[in-house]
Design an enzyme around this catalytic site. Structure first.
Site, PDB file in Angstrom:
ATOM      1  N   TYR A 111       0.784  -1.093  -0.006  1.00 38.95           N
ATOM      2  CA  TYR A 111      -0.061   0.055   0.118  1.00 38.95           C
ATOM      3  C   TYR A 111       0.752   1.311   0.000  1.00 38.95           C
ATOM      4  O   TYR A 111       1.939   1.527   0.714  1.00 38.95           O
ATOM      5  CB  TYR A 111      -0.954   0.010   1.251  1.00 38.95           C
ATOM      6  N   TRP A 113       1.165   5.479  -1.973  1.00 37.85           N
ATOM      7  CA  TRP A 113       0.723   6.304  -3.156  1.00 37.85           C
ATOM      8  C   TRP A 113       1.988   6.549  -4.263  1.00 37.85           C
ATOM      9  O   TRP A 113       1.721   6.943  -5.164  1.00 37.85           O
ATOM     10  CB  TRP A 113       0.673   7.931  -2.549  1.00 37.85           C
TER      11      TRP A 113
HETATM   12  N1  LIG Z   1      -2.777   8.607  11.829  1.00 40.61           N
HETATM   13  C1  LIG Z   1      -3.057   8.765  10.569  1.00 40.61           C
HETATM   14  N2  LIG Z   1      -2.237   7.985   9.706  1.00 40.61           N
HETATM   15  C2  LIG Z   1      -2.785   8.202   8.452  1.00 40.61           C
HETATM   16  C3  LIG Z   1      -3.668   8.957   7.996  1.00 40.61           C
HETATM   17  C4  LIG Z   1      -4.456   9.678   8.860  1.00 40.61           C
HETATM   18  O1  LIG Z   1      -4.978  10.609   8.517  1.00 40.61           O
HETATM   19  N3  LIG Z   1      -3.692   9.765  10.154  1.00 40.61           N
HETATM   20  N4  LIG Z   1      -3.916   9.010   6.544  1.00 40.61           N
HETATM   21  C5  LIG Z   1      -3.618   7.591   6.003  1.00 40.61           C
HETATM   22  C6  LIG Z   1      -3.940   7.872   4.447  1.00 40.61           C
HETATM   23  S1  LIG Z   1      -5.456   8.360   4.112  1.00 40.61           S
HETATM   24  C7  LIG Z   1      -2.844   7.557   3.436  1.00 40.61           C
HETATM   25  S2  LIG Z   1      -3.216   7.718   1.907  1.00 40.61           S
HETATM   26  C8  LIG Z   1      -1.560   7.196   3.961  1.00 40.61           C
HETATM   27  C9  LIG Z   1      -0.453   7.555   3.054  1.00 40.61           C
HETATM   28  O2  LIG Z   1       0.706   6.639   3.302  1.00 40.61           O
HETATM   29  P1  LIG Z   1       1.649   6.411   2.127  1.00 40.61           P
HETATM   30  O3  LIG Z   1       1.116   6.300   0.794  1.00 40.61           O
HETATM   31  O4  LIG Z   1       2.480   5.207   2.544  1.00 40.61           O
HETATM   32  O5  LIG Z   1       2.734   7.420   2.223  1.00 40.61           O
HETATM   33  P2  LIG Z   1       3.755   8.057   1.114  1.00 40.61           P
HETATM   34  O6  LIG Z   1       4.671   8.866   2.031  1.00 40.61           O
HETATM   35  O7  LIG Z   1       2.928   8.972  -0.064  1.00 40.61           O
HETATM   36  O8  LIG Z   1       4.414   6.761   0.752  1.00 40.61           O
HETATM   37  C10 LIG Z   1       4.885   6.468  -0.526  1.00 40.61           C
HETATM   38  C11 LIG Z   1       6.227   5.910  -0.563  1.00 40.61           C
HETATM   39  O9  LIG Z   1       6.574   5.923  -1.936  1.00 40.61           O
HETATM   40  C12 LIG Z   1       7.751   6.202  -2.251  1.00 40.61           C
HETATM   41  N5  LIG Z   1       7.893   6.515  -3.683  1.00 40.61           N
HETATM   42  C13 LIG Z   1       7.779   7.384  -4.497  1.00 40.61           C
HETATM   43  N6  LIG Z   1       7.994   7.224  -5.851  1.00 40.61           N
HETATM   44  C14 LIG Z   1       8.390   6.168  -5.946  1.00 40.61           C
HETATM   45  C15 LIG Z   1       8.611   5.177  -6.909  1.00 40.61           C
HETATM   46  O10 LIG Z   1       8.760   5.431  -8.029  1.00 40.61           O
HETATM   47  N7  LIG Z   1       9.109   3.944  -6.559  1.00 40.61           N
HETATM   48  C16 LIG Z   1       9.187   3.429  -5.343  1.00 40.61           C
HETATM   49  N8  LIG Z   1       9.661   2.062  -5.182  1.00 40.61           N
HETATM   50  N9  LIG Z   1       8.746   4.076  -4.100  1.00 40.61           N
HETATM   51  C17 LIG Z   1       8.408   5.367  -4.419  1.00 40.61           C
HETATM   52  C18 LIG Z   1       7.952   7.433  -1.583  1.00 40.61           C
HETATM   53  O11 LIG Z   1       9.335   7.768  -1.109  1.00 40.61           O
HETATM   54  C19 LIG Z   1       7.469   7.194  -0.131  1.00 40.61           C
HETATM   55  O12 LIG Z   1       8.094   6.572   0.934  1.00 40.61           O
HETATM   56  O13 LIG Z   1      -1.161   7.198   5.249  1.00 40.61           O
HETATM   57  C20 LIG Z   1      -2.334   6.961   6.163  1.00 40.61           C
HETATM   58  N10 LIG Z   1      -1.862   7.131   7.595  1.00 40.61           N
HETATM   59  N1  LIG Z   2      -1.355  18.568   1.382  1.00 43.10           N
HETATM   60  C1  LIG Z   2      -1.726  17.550   1.497  1.00 43.10           C
HETATM   61  N2  LIG Z   2      -3.173  17.323   1.236  1.00 43.10           N
HETATM   62  C2  LIG Z   2      -3.522  15.850   1.085  1.00 43.10           C
HETATM   63  C3  LIG Z   2      -2.572  14.829   1.759  1.00 43.10           C
HETATM   64  C4  LIG Z   2      -1.343  15.111   2.165  1.00 43.10           C
HETATM   65  O1  LIG Z   2      -0.464  14.395   2.365  1.00 43.10           O
HETATM   66  N3  LIG Z   2      -1.097  16.469   1.753  1.00 43.10           N
HETATM   67  N4  LIG Z   2      -3.118  13.691   1.373  1.00 43.10           N
HETATM   68  C5  LIG Z   2      -4.153  13.262   0.730  1.00 43.10           C
HETATM   69  C6  LIG Z   2      -4.904  12.080   1.154  1.00 43.10           C
HETATM   70  S1  LIG Z   2      -4.144  10.364   0.734  1.00 43.10           S
HETATM   71  C7  LIG Z   2      -6.082  11.811   1.417  1.00 43.10           C
HETATM   72  S2  LIG Z   2      -6.688  10.553   1.705  1.00 43.10           S
HETATM   73  C8  LIG Z   2      -6.914  13.259   1.791  1.00 43.10           C
HETATM   74  C9  LIG Z   2      -7.553  13.116   3.255  1.00 43.10           C
HETATM   75  O2  LIG Z   2      -8.580  14.011   3.210  1.00 43.10           O
HETATM   76  P1  LIG Z   2      -9.245  14.340   4.769  1.00 43.10           P
HETATM   77  O3  LIG Z   2      -9.473  12.860   5.541  1.00 43.10           O
HETATM   78  O4  LIG Z   2     -10.443  15.005   4.547  1.00 43.10           O
HETATM   79  O5  LIG Z   2      -8.146  15.194   5.346  1.00 43.10           O
HETATM   80  P2  LIG Z   2      -7.764  15.356   6.878  1.00 43.10           P
HETATM   81  O6  LIG Z   2      -6.699  16.516   6.649  1.00 43.10           O
HETATM   82  O7  LIG Z   2      -7.007  13.927   7.413  1.00 43.10           O
HETATM   83  O8  LIG Z   2      -8.729  15.925   7.741  1.00 43.10           O
HETATM   84  C10 LIG Z   2      -9.547  17.026   7.359  1.00 43.10           C
HETATM   85  C11 LIG Z   2     -10.143  17.855   8.709  1.00 43.10           C
HETATM   86  O9  LIG Z   2     -11.197  16.693   9.313  1.00 43.10           O
HETATM   87  C12 LIG Z   2     -11.402  17.252  10.679  1.00 43.10           C
HETATM   88  N5  LIG Z   2     -11.586  16.293  11.536  1.00 43.10           N
HETATM   89  C13 LIG Z   2     -11.052  15.372  12.115  1.00 43.10           C
HETATM   90  N6  LIG Z   2     -11.712  14.691  12.735  1.00 43.10           N
HETATM   91  C14 LIG Z   2     -13.004  14.893  12.704  1.00 43.10           C
HETATM   92  C15 LIG Z   2     -14.253  14.714  13.188  1.00 43.10           C
HETATM   93  O10 LIG Z   2     -14.422  13.595  13.832  1.00 43.10           O
HETATM   94  N7  LIG Z   2     -15.370  15.412  13.004  1.00 43.10           N
HETATM   95  C16 LIG Z   2     -15.196  16.530  12.223  1.00 43.10           C
HETATM   96  N8  LIG Z   2     -16.359  17.255  12.114  1.00 43.10           N
HETATM   97  N9  LIG Z   2     -14.291  17.038  11.537  1.00 43.10           N
HETATM   98  C17 LIG Z   2     -12.994  16.139  11.933  1.00 43.10           C
HETATM   99  C18 LIG Z   2      -9.694  17.864  10.918  1.00 43.10           C
HETATM  100  O11 LIG Z   2     -10.027  19.001  11.733  1.00 43.10           O
HETATM  101  C19 LIG Z   2      -9.255  17.861   9.649  1.00 43.10           C
HETATM  102  O12 LIG Z   2      -8.511  19.160   9.377  1.00 43.10           O
HETATM  103  O13 LIG Z   2      -6.050  14.003   1.910  1.00 43.10           O
HETATM  104  C20 LIG Z   2      -5.476  14.482   0.715  1.00 43.10           C
HETATM  105  N10 LIG Z   2      -4.882  15.651   0.658  1.00 43.10           N
HETATM  106 MO   LIG Z   3      -5.072   8.734   1.663  1.00 42.22          MO
END
Ligand SMILES: Nc1nc2c(c(=O)[nH]1)N[C@H]1C(S)=C(S)[C@@H](COP(=O)(O)OP(=O)(O)OC[C@H]3O[C@@H](n4cnc5c(=O)[nH]c(N)nc54)[C@H](O)[C@@H]3O)O[C@H]1N2
Ligand SMILES: Nc1nc2c(c(=O)[nH]1)N[C@H]1C(S)=C(S)[C@@H](COP(=O)(O)OP(=O)(O)OC[C@H]3O[C@@H](n4cnc5c(=O)[nH]c(N)nc54)[C@H](O)[C@@H]3O)O[C@H]1N2
Ligand SMILES: [Mo]
Length: 753
Positions: A111, A113
Site C-alpha cells: 500500500y 501512493w
Molecule cells: N494517523 C494517521 N495515519 C494515516 C492517515 C491519517 O489521516 N492519520 N492517513 C492515511 C492515508 S489516507 C494514507 S493515503 C496513507 C499514506 O501513506 P503512504 O502512501 O505510505 O505515504 P507516502 O509517504 O506517500 O508513501 C509513498 C512512498 O513511496 C515512495 N516512492 C515514491 N515514488 C516511488 C517510486 O517511483 N518507486 C518506489 N519504489 N517508491 C516510490 C516514497 O518515497 C514514499 O516513501 O497514510 C495513512 N496514515
Molecule cells: N497537502 C496535502 N493534502 C493531502 C494529503 C497530503 O498528504 N498533503 N493527502 C491526501 C490524502 S491521501 C487523503 S486520503 C486526503 C484526506 O482528506 P481528509 O481525510 O479530509 O483530510 P484530513 O486532513 O485528514 O482531515 C480533514 C479535517 O477533518 C477534521 N476532522 C477530524 N476529525 C473530525 C471529526 O471527528 N469530526 C469533524 N467534523 N471533523 C474532523 C480535521 O480538523 C481535519 O483538518 O487528503 C489528501 N490531501
Molecule cells: Mo489517503
C-alpha cells in the site's frame, strides 16, 4: 546547456529547468494553482543526501540469510552490494518462499501512493510482477476511505460516490443555497491529487459559490478547516460525534414534518426501520437536537440554527474523508446519506450529499472520468487479499480469522514482505506494534528512492528512480488534463526504474514474458495510450495520436456535455436506472448488513460511542486528531537529513496554560501505545480538549527512551479497525496526554532524551 520541460507530480504540474544534465529549478505550471513551495522542493528531493544510490543488504542477512532473524532490522549496518548480488538474493528468496510455503506467504499489497506516473506507478508494478511470478497476498481497500468503500456498496450499490463521482462545483456555485461541510474544506488538502491534477480549481470554485451567495457552515474542531476568505459559520463538536448530529437533524426533519416522504417512498428502502430508531422506538432514546448537543458537547442553539439553515433551500451536505477514518467510521457516511434522503434533494443539481470536497484537489472538478490510463494488473489467481489496515495484525497472528464485510478471512503465514511505493512506518497505526510485527517475516524487500524508515528496516533495499528520471504519463480521473512526464535527468547513482528491477527479477524467475509482454518503457507508454484512445472512441471524443500528445506535453479531455450531478440519472428514473443494491434503491436499512450480525455495524445508521473519544476521556486526556500535512504528501517531501525540529502539535490556549505549555515549546505526547515529541503551536481557533498533529514525519524512535523524535503521531494511534464490516483504518480515534519537555531548542533537546 539549458533545457526546459513540463511534467507532473501528485502535487501538481510544473516547469522544470535542467542545466548541464542537472535539475536546477521546478516551478508550478502558470495558471495551475499548484503550491510553489511543494513543487519547488524537487531539486532538493532529487539530490537529497537520503537518496539511495545503490542496492543494500542488511549485514546479518548478507552473512547468515534468514537465520539472522528479524531483530536486527533497522539496527544493523546496511551493506552496499552490486545489482546482480541483490537481484539474485531477491529472486532466490521469492522462489524459496513460493516453493516451501506457497504464494500466500508472500505479502506484496505494498500500500502507498508511490509517484504520479501511471506506468511507473510502483505499487501497480509490484502487484503485477508478483501476480506474474505465481501469486501473493494482496491488500484490499485503502487508508483514505476504507470504511466508505465497505459500507457504500450496501447503501448505494457501489462506492463511486467516494472514489470518483461528485456534483461539480460549477453546479454548486449555480444552484446551492447552503453547503454544510462536516470535517470542513481544508485548503491544504487541495494541494494534492493521486496521479496529479492539471489545475487546482477549488479556491476559485469556493469563491464563485460565495460570490453568488452560497452560505457555508463548517463542522470541525478547528477554524483551519475553513478556506481563507470564506465567511463560514463554524460549529466545533467533539471529534467523532458527527453521526449524532446528522441523526438528530434527520429526526428533526421527521418531527417538523419537513421529511420528504415521497422521496423516501420512491427512492429508498428501510426508511420505516430507520425512522423507528430515530424516534427511539428501538432503544428508548429519541434522537433529538438536545440529545445530539449533549454528545457533541455544543450549545443546542447551534444545532437549532443548523437545522434552520438546512430546513429550506437547496442544501449540499458533504463530509470529509477524515470522518470515516475513525472508530465506527461507516456510520457518519451512512447517516449523511440518510439525512440527505430526508431532505429529498439527492440527484437534484446542487443538492443532496457528496463526499470529500475538502479532502483532495479535483473532487468536484467538471471532467469526463476514466480517460487516464492505468497499468493493467494481472489476475492474482493463486493469491489472496487482506483488508489494507490489518497487515500488522496479520504478521503478528498467522492463522487467526477475522470477520470482514460478511466474509471470514484467515491470516496467512507470511514469510516474505515486498514493499514498493509505500511507507508503512508512516501510514500504519500503532507503530510500536508495527515494529514488533515487522520482525516476524523471514525476508523483507523494499524498493525506495529515499532512505525512509521503511527502507531502513528492510533486509534488501533496491534503489528506485524518481519520476524525473524516467518517461511516463500522468493525470487523475477527476481532472481533465493528461500530461507527458518526460525523463528530465539521468538516474542518480545506480538507481533503477521499478519496472526494470522487476524485468530483471522476472528473467530470473522465468516469468518475463507474462510480466512485460515483450514491451519496454516506450512500448508500454504507447500501449497505455491505446486505453485512452479506446475510451475516446466509445465516447466520440477525438484523442490525439501518441506522438503528437507527447510532443504537446498535455492533452485536455473535453468537458462533459452537462456539469455532473451525483445520482441524477437514478433520480430521473429509478426504475430504468436502479442502484446496484438488492432493492435497487438507497438502503437506509440493509438486510445484507443485518445478515452479518455485526454489533459494531448494525443494519441502519446508528450512533455508537467510539472506544476513545472525549466522552470517555480521563481528566487531562485530549483527543488527538491526525490530519494530512500542509506542505508534504504524507511522508514525501520530508526534509530528511537536515535534523528538523519535530512536527507541530496544535493546542488550545487553555489546554496549553493548564499544562504550562508555551508557544514553540517542545512537548511530549503519550498514551499506553507510545510517545512522541512535538513543537507546540497555540491555536485559539481549536476546540478545547482537542490536539491536532499532521502525519508525515519520518518515524525515528530514540534508541534510549523509545520516544519518537520527529513528531510521527502514529506511535499514538490505535490499530483498532473501524468495524468488522470495514476493517478500515480508524486513526482518528485516539486519546493522549501532553506535557512540556522542558527544553526549547533542538540542541537542548539532544541532552534531554
Ligand atoms: N494517523 C494517521 N495515519 C494515516 C492517515 C491519517 O489521516 N492519520 N492517513 C492515511 C492515508 S489516507 C494514507 S493515503 C496513507 C499514506 O501513506 P503512504 O502512501 O505510505 O505515504 P507516502 O509517504 O506517500 O508513501 C509513498 C512512498 O513511496 C515512495 N516512492 C515514491 N515514488 C516511488 C517510486 O517511483 N518507486 C518506489 N519504489 N517508491 C516510490 C516514497 O518515497 C514514499 O516513501 O497514510 C495513512 N496514515
Ligand atoms: N497537502 C496535502 N493534502 C493531502 C494529503 C497530503 O498528504 N498533503 N493527502 C491526501 C490524502 S491521501 C487523503 S486520503 C486526503 C484526506 O482528506 P481528509 O481525510 O479530509 O483530510 P484530513 O486532513 O485528514 O482531515 C480533514 C479535517 O477533518 C477534521 N476532522 C477530524 N476529525 C473530525 C471529526 O471527528 N469530526 C469533524 N467534523 N471533523 C474532523 C480535521 O480538523 C481535519 O483538518 O487528503 C489528501 N490531501
Ligand atoms: Mo489517503
Amino acid at each position: 546547456m539549458d533545457r526546459r520541460a513540463i511534467s507532473l507530480c501528485h502535487w501538481g504540474p510544473f516547469e522544470a529547468r535542467v542545466r548541464d544534465g542537472r535539475l536546477v529549478e521546478t516551478r508550478p505550471l502558470p495558471g495551475s494553482g499548484a503550491d510553489p513551495e511543494m513543487i519547488g522542493a524537487w531539486p532538493r528531493m532529487l539530490y537529497s543526501e537520503s537518496r539511495i544510490t545503490t542496492p543494500h543488504v542488511r549485514k546479518g542477512f548478507l552473512d547468515h540469510g534468514i537465520r539472522s532473524g528479524g531483530a536486527g532490522r533497522g539496527r544493523e549496518e546496511m551493506v552496499p552490494v552490486d545489482w546482480d548480488t541483490a537481484l539474485d538474493l531477491v529472486a532466490g528468496e521469492l522462489a524459496r518462499v513460493h516453493t516451501d510455503h506457497g504464494p500466500h506467504a508472500i505479502f506484496g499489497g505494498s500500500y502507498g501512493w508511490s509517484s504520479a506516473g501511471r506506468f511507473h506507478h510502483a505499487r501497480s508494478q509490484v502487484r503485477r510482477f508478483l501476480a506474474a511470478a505465481g501469486g501473493f497476498t494482496d491488500q484490499i481497500g485503502n487508508y483514505s476511505w476504507g470504511a466508505a468503500q465497505a459500507i457504500l456498496p450496501h447503501v448505494l450499490g457501489d462506492f463511486d460516490a467516494v472514489a470518483r463521482d461528485a456534483t461539480s462545483w460549477e453546479t454548486i456555485a449555480a444552484e446551492t443555497d447552503v453547503v454544510v461541510a462536516f470535517g470542513g474544506l481544508n485548503p491544504k488538502n487541495w494541494r494534492v491529487t493521486s496521479g496529479g491534477a492539471g489545475a487546482h480549481h477549488m479556491p476559485q470554485a469556493i469563491a464563485d459559490a460565495q460570490a453568488r451567495g452560497t452560505r457555508f457552515i463548517v463542522i470541525s474542531p478547528m477554524a483551519d478547516d475553513i478556506p481563507p476568505g470564506l465567511q463560514a459559520d463554524l460549529i466545533r463538536p467533539r471529534p467523532g460525534s458527527d453521526t449524532a448530529i446528522m441523526l438528530a437533524l434527520a429526526f428533526q426533519a421527521v418531527a417538523t414534518g419537513r421529511a420528504d416522504c415521497d422521496f423516501l417512498a420512491r427512492y429508498t428502502t428501510g426508511h420505516d426501520r430507520f425512522l423507528a430508531y430515530l424516534k427511539g422506538e428501538t432503544d428508548g432514546q429519541p434522537k433529538t437536537l438536545d440529545w445530539a448537543a449533549g454528545i457533541a458537547d455544543v450549545p443546542v442553539a447551534d444545532l437549532q440554527a443548523l437545522w434552520q439553515a438546512i430546513a429550506r433551500g437547496r442544501v449540499m451536505l458533504t463530509a470529509a474523508w477524515s470522518l470515516q477514518r475513525a472508530d465506527h467510521g461507516e456510520q457518519p457516511f451512512w447517516a449523511l446519506i440518510a439525512l440527505a434522503a430526508m431532505l429529498g434533494q439527492i440527484g437534484l443539481p446542487g443538492g443532496g450529499f457528496c463526499f470529500g470536497y475538502g479532502s483532495m484537489n479535483a473532487v468536484g472538478a467538471d471532467s469526463r472520468k476514466g480517460f487516464v490510463p492505468a497499468l493493467p494488473g494481472l489476475p492474482n489467481t493463486n493469491g489472496m487479499a487482506l483488508p489494507v489496515a490489518s497487515f500488522a495484525e496479520a504478521l503478528m497472528e498467522p492463522g487467526r480469522q477475522i470477520a470482514f464485510d460478511g466474509r471470514r478471512i484467515t491470516f496467512p503465514d507470511i514469510r516474505l514482505v515486498y514493499w514498493a511505493g509505500g511507507n508503512p512506518f508512516h501510514h500504519a497505526q500503532d507503530l510500536s506494534m508495527v515494529e514488533q510485527a515487522w520482525r516476524r517475516p523471514e525476508t523483507i524487500v523494499v524498493h525506495e528512492p529515499w532512505w525512509t524508515p521503511t527502507a531502513q528496516r528492510a533486509d534488501i533495499v533496491l534503489p528506485a528512480t524518481t519520476p524525473l528520471e524516467r518517461n511516463d504519463l500522468g493525470g487523475t480521473s477527476r481532472d481533465p488534463s493528461i500530461l507527458a512526464m518526460p525523463k528530465l535527468v539521468e538516474p542518480l547513482g545506480d538507481a533503477w526504474n521499478d519496472f526494470d528491477i522487476f524485468c530483471a527479477l522476472a528473467d530470473r524467475l522465468g516469468c518475463r514474458a507474462t510480466f512485460d509482454e515483450g514491451l519496454d518503457e516506450a512500448g508500454w507508454l504507447r500501449r497505455l495510450w491505446t486505453q485512452t484512445e479506446a475510451r475516446g472512441a466509445r465516447e466520440g471524443i477525438e484523442v490525439p495520436e501518441f506522438d503528437s500528445f507527447w510532443q504537446a506535453g498535455v492533452w485536455k479531455v473535453p468537458p462533459p456535455e452537462a456539469p455532473e450531478v451525483l445520482l441524477d440519472r437514478f433520480r430521473e428514473d429509478p426504475a430504468k436506472n436502479p442502484l446496484r443494491t438488492p432493492s435497487g434503491r438507497i438502503e437506509l436499512f440493509s438486510e445484507t448488513v443485518a445478515g452479518f450480525g455485526y454489533a459494531d455495524c448494525p443494519p441502519h445508521p446508528v450512533w455508537l460511542e467510539p472506544a476513545e473519544w472525549l466522552g470517555a476521556a480521563q481528566q487531562d486526556e485530549l483527543h488527538l486528531v491526525t490530519n494530512q500535512p500542509a506542505r508534504q504528501l504524507h511522508s514525501q517531501i520530508w526534509p530528511a537529513g537536515s535534523h528538523p525540529l519535530p512536527g507541530a502539535v496544535h493546542i488550545n490556549p487553555e489546554d496549553a496554560r493548564l499544562r504550562g505549555i508555551a508557544e514553540g515549546a517542545m512537548t511530549r505526547l503519550q498514551n499506553a501505545r507510545g510517545a512522541c515529541r512535538a513543537t507546540a503551536r497555540i491555536d485559539p481557533t481549536l476546540r478545547q480538549g482537542v490536539v491536532v498533529m499532521a502525519t508525515g514525519a519520518w518515524y525515528e524512535p530514540d534508541p534510549a527512551t523509545g520516544i519518537e523524535r520527529n513528531g510521527n503521531p502514529n506511535v499514538l494511534t490505535s490499530d483498532r479497525r473501524t468495524s468488522r464490516l470495514g476493517q478500515a483504518c480508524a486513526a482518528l480515534s485516539a486519546l493522549v496526554r501532553i506535557e512540556p519537555l522542558g527544553a526549547t531548542t533542538a540542541e537542548e533537546l539532544e541532552g534531554t532524551i
